[in-house]
Structures are given as structure tokens and as C-alpha cells.
Design an enzyme around this catalytic site. Structure first.
Site, mmCIF file in Angstrom:
data_model
loop_
_atom_site.group_PDB
_atom_site.id
_atom_site.type_symbol
_atom_site.label_atom_id
_atom_site.label_comp_id
_atom_site.label_asym_id
_atom_site.label_seq_id
_atom_site.Cartn_x
_atom_site.Cartn_y
_atom_site.Cartn_z
ATOM 1 N N GLU A 33 0.894 -1.105 -0.004
ATOM 2 C CA GLU A 33 -0.149 -0.071 -0.018
ATOM 3 C C GLU A 33 0.850 1.306 0.002
ATOM 4 O O GLU A 33 0.472 2.145 0.544
ATOM 5 C CB GLU A 33 -0.853 0.039 1.254
ATOM 6 N N ASP A 40 2.541 4.339 -0.131
ATOM 7 C CA ASP A 40 2.404 6.073 -0.502
ATOM 8 C C ASP A 40 3.491 6.720 0.666
ATOM 9 O O ASP A 40 3.816 6.335 1.427
ATOM 10 C CB ASP A 40 0.875 6.589 -0.228
HETATM 11 O O1 G3I Z 1 -18.717 4.460 0.001
HETATM 12 C C1 G3I Z 1 -19.103 5.480 0.956
HETATM 13 C C2 G3I Z 1 -19.884 6.289 0.370
HETATM 14 O O2 G3I Z 1 -21.077 5.823 -0.057
HETATM 15 C C3 G3I Z 1 -20.268 7.708 1.249
HETATM 16 O O3 G3I Z 1 -21.031 8.685 0.867
HETATM 17 C C4 G3I Z 1 -18.746 8.074 1.776
HETATM 18 C C5 G3I Z 1 -19.044 9.207 2.694
HETATM 19 O O4 G3I Z 1 -18.143 9.007 3.881
HETATM 20 O O5 G3I Z 1 -18.310 7.383 2.375
HETATM 21 C C6 G3I Z 1 -17.840 6.231 1.390
HETATM 22 O O6 G3I Z 1 -17.033 5.308 2.147
HETATM 23 C C7 G3I Z 1 -15.726 5.585 2.372
HETATM 24 C C8 G3I Z 1 -14.905 4.597 1.723
HETATM 25 O O7 G3I Z 1 -13.635 4.941 1.853
HETATM 26 C C9 G3I Z 1 -15.091 4.829 -0.126
HETATM 27 O O8 G3I Z 1 -14.775 6.128 -0.266
HETATM 28 C C10 G3I Z 1 -15.432 5.586 3.849
HETATM 29 O O9 G3I Z 1 -16.196 6.328 4.408
HETATM 30 C C11 G3I Z 1 -13.918 5.563 4.289
HETATM 31 O O10 G3I Z 1 -13.614 5.277 5.630
HETATM 32 C C12 G3I Z 1 -13.224 4.624 3.199
HETATM 33 O O11 G3I Z 1 -11.820 5.070 3.493
HETATM 34 C C13 G3I Z 1 -11.080 3.768 3.309
HETATM 35 C C14 G3I Z 1 -10.233 3.450 4.499
HETATM 36 O O12 G3I Z 1 -9.096 2.094 3.942
HETATM 37 C C15 G3I Z 1 -11.255 2.977 5.574
HETATM 38 O O13 G3I Z 1 -10.557 2.060 6.562
HETATM 39 C C16 G3I Z 1 -10.002 4.156 2.195
HETATM 40 O O14 G3I Z 1 -10.639 4.377 1.075
HETATM 41 C C17 G3I Z 1 -8.976 3.102 2.003
HETATM 42 O O15 G3I Z 1 -8.036 3.789 1.139
HETATM 43 C C18 G3I Z 1 -8.233 2.895 3.189
HETATM 44 O O16 G3I Z 1 -7.355 1.787 3.019
HETATM 45 C C19 G3I Z 1 -6.438 1.286 4.289
HETATM 46 C C20 G3I Z 1 -6.358 -0.296 3.798
HETATM 47 O O17 G3I Z 1 -7.569 -1.031 3.622
HETATM 48 C C21 G3I Z 1 -5.696 -0.822 4.941
HETATM 49 N N1 G3I Z 1 -4.513 -0.178 5.355
HETATM 50 C C22 G3I Z 1 -4.556 1.303 5.488
HETATM 51 C C23 G3I Z 1 -5.313 2.076 4.413
HETATM 52 C C24 G3I Z 1 -5.510 3.381 4.482
HETATM 53 O O18 G3I Z 1 -6.155 3.617 5.464
#
Ligand code: G3I
Length: 303
Positions: free
Chosen positions: A235, A237
């Protein structure tokens, strides 16, 4: 070679990215992703909340969109992730003890069964170790089902899809001197000694001012590899996007034969979970190659 994937292939490695299903309609995004990368991780679409929103009712629609895009474009797929304290659906958060343990097992069987034979490597267990100086496990509902939950997850995963490599994946296990790194190292060593199935360790490698790149990263990669597992940078960055740091990371992987590939966590800065202001990736918000891109490509080509 003139793309990241082709340059990595020269030494038998892959160069991947995280893909978000919601961006697959963006042609700038898909053009770059298709041209530069040959391994795909779904950024959120194969996680527990996405794939089993209701107990026992699996939904692979978003995961399959990412999977199908990857395979239709000739790419392999890393599976992310099956057992994690975060992004659990509400029904799972409400469980504990033996019913949570059984739900974890059923989830692994359901998701790995759907993708059986199709995934290069699964992040079977994600982020199970604690930050800070303890070197021990993170407190979570899964941990409270019993300390053996990680090995149960790996044994379940091996049976569910014997063709997938099984990885333990975590952040802040990049610096060899950190207690968390040592905790995970001791677990992997123990698993290898006792025959618990594990094939790879994923170093997430989210580098920032609190967890900066350290030159002992190569020692970390070498040390895990010496236990008899592959190492994947899963992952990557780098906050601020230093071209020098990117080259160091790539060169450290290239120095270890069992470091089999590198995945960056998004395509353009504007796609990053950190926000474009962090400038953490290889392409800017307009899809232009950054200095960090050239530095990574050169490092791969000089291997
Ligand atoms: O899909 C919903 C959407 O319907 C809604 O309107 C919006 C409003 O908040 O949220 C959207 O969901 C979000 C999702 O990303 C898609 O964009 C979640 O809130 C948000 O929490 C989620 O974040 C992800 C995060 O993991 C959650 O733990 C990040 O995209 C993603 O890059 C991140 O990835 C993680 C790896 O899985 C594990 N290692 C760390 C890495 C970075 O945090």
C-alpha cells in the site's frame, strides 16, 4: 521499459495499484491504470462490510467490477482483506466469542470460495498488531475470541483456496527497530516453525512524518524473507512524494529476491485516501507523471 509494470517485469516482479470501483468510469484514471500497472488491489470493494453486508448474504458486485476490470485488461489481483477489526459490518461488530469466530471462518470461506483460483495473494489478516512499544496484539473483537484467531484464519484460508498465496498485512512494520515489526516477525517465525500456512508478509508502507522511511527498511524485507516467506510492498504512499524516498523503497525491494512486487495505494494524488494535498503518489491530479514516477521507473530499469 517505459511503464512501471514492464520495468518491474524485467526482474520478474509486478507493479500494482489500488483501484476504486467508483472511478472506473473516469477515462484518465483507467488509461493510466491500464498502461502502468499489472497487479490490482480493490481499495475497499473486497473488504468485509462490502462483501458480507448481512450475515451469510454475500455481495460481490463491487468486488467483481474491480476484479473483472483487472482480468479483462490482463492483470492479476491481490485480495484485500478477509479478517480485520476495521470496516466490519454492524452485524459483525455486534458479535463476540465463538459466534464471532465462526462468522470470521464463514466469511473467509464465502469470499475465498467466490474467488477461488483467481487471486494471486490474499491479505488474510490485516493490522492485528498494536502500535507503540508493546510489540503485542491489538485489542479487537477478533483478538478477544482467543489468541489463536490469526492461525485459524490462515488454516481456513489455505483450505478455502489452496492456489492463493496467504499474506499477513500491516502498517508500521517497515522500521526494523520498531516493537510492532518485531512482534509480527516473531509471529511469522512461530508460524513457519509450527507449520501454520503463511506465504507472504505485506508491508503496507504508508510513510509520513510520524512513520518515515528508514534505511533499515531493507533489513526488514531481508529478515522476513529469510523466514521463508515472500515480501510484498502492498500500500505504498509517501507523504510529500519525495522522489528520493520512492527510489530508496524500490531499490530495497529489488535488493531482495523474495520481494516479489510493489503496489502503490492509488493512481493520482487526487485518488489518495490522504487527499491530494499530501502529494503521496506517482501521478498528479491531472494525471501527469511526477518526479517520483521517473525516479521509480529509473530504479526499476536499473535493476
Ligand atoms: O462508500 C461510502 C460512500 O457511500 C459515502 O457517501 C462516503 C461518505 O463518507 O463514504 C464512502 O465510504 C468511504 C470509503 O473509503 C470509500 O470512499 C469510507 O467512509 C471511508 O472510511 C473509506 O476509507 C478507506 C479506508 O481504508 C477505510 O479504512 C480508504 O478509501 C482506503 O484507502 C483505506 O485503505 C486502508 C487499507 O484498507 C488498509 N491499510 C490502511 C489503508 C489506508 O487507511
Amino acid at each position: 521499459a517505459s511503464t512501471l509494470a514492464a520495468a518491474a517485469q524485467q526482474s520478474g516482479r509486478y507493479f500494482g495499484t489500488a483501484i476504486a470501483a467508483g472511478r472506473l468510469g473516469d477515462q484518465t484514471y483507467t488509461t493510466i491504470a491500464n498502461r502502468e500497472f499489472d497487479m490490482i488491489t480493490a481499495e475497499n470493494e473486497m473488504k468485509i462490510d462490502a462483501t458480507e453486508p448481512n450475515r451469510g448474504q454475500f455481495n460481490f458486485s463491487a468486488g467483481d467490477r474491480v476484479y473483472n476490470w483487472a482480468v479483462q485488461n490482463g492483470k492479476r489481483v491481490r485480495g484485500h482483506t478477509l479478517a480485520w477489526h476495521s470496516q466490519q459490518p454492524g452485524w459483525m461488530q455486534a458479535l463476540s466469542g465463538s459466534s464471532l469466530r465462526q462468522a470470521m471462518i464463514n466469511h473467509i470461506n464465502g469470499v475465498m470460495g467466490h474467488y477461488r483460483g483467481k487471486i494471486y495473494a490474499w491479505d488474510v489478516v490485516n493490522e492485528a498488531y498494536a502500535d507503540g512499544n508493546s510489540g503485542g496484539r491489538r485489542d479487537s473483537n477478533l483478538q478477544r475470541t482467543g489468541n489463536d484467531w490469526i492461525e485459524v484464519a490462515f488454516r481456513t484460508a489455505r483450505a478455502a483456496d489452496p492456489s492463493a498465496k496467504l499474506c499477513y498485512n500491516d502498517y508500521n512494520i517497515d522500521n526494523w527497530n520498531w516493537a510492532k515489526t518485531q512482534g509480527v516477525y516473531n509471529m511469522v517465525r512461530d508460524f513457519k516453525q509450527r507449520g501454520v500456512p503463511i506465504d507472504c508478509v505485506g508491508l503496507q508502507s504508508h510513510f509520513n512524518s510520524n512513520s518515515p522511511y528508514n534505511s533499515n527498511y531493507r533489513t526488514t524485507i531481508q529478515s522476513f524473507a529469510a523466514l521463508g516467506v515472500d515480501v510484498q510492498i502492498t500500500e505504498l504512499d509517501i507523504q510529500g512524494g519525495s522522489a528520493t524516498t520512492y527510489a530508496n523503497v524500490v531499490n530495497d525491494c529489488l535488493a531482495v529476491p523474495r520481494c516479489t512486487g510493489i503496489t502503490v495505494w492509488g493512481v493520482r494524488d487526487s485518488d489518495s485516501w490522504l487527499g491530494a494535498g499530501a502529494s503521496p503518489l506517482l501521478f498528479d491530479g491531472n494525471g501527469n507523471k511526477k518526479a517520483a514516477y521517473n525516479s521509480v521507473l529509473n530504479a526499476l530499469n536499473n535493476a
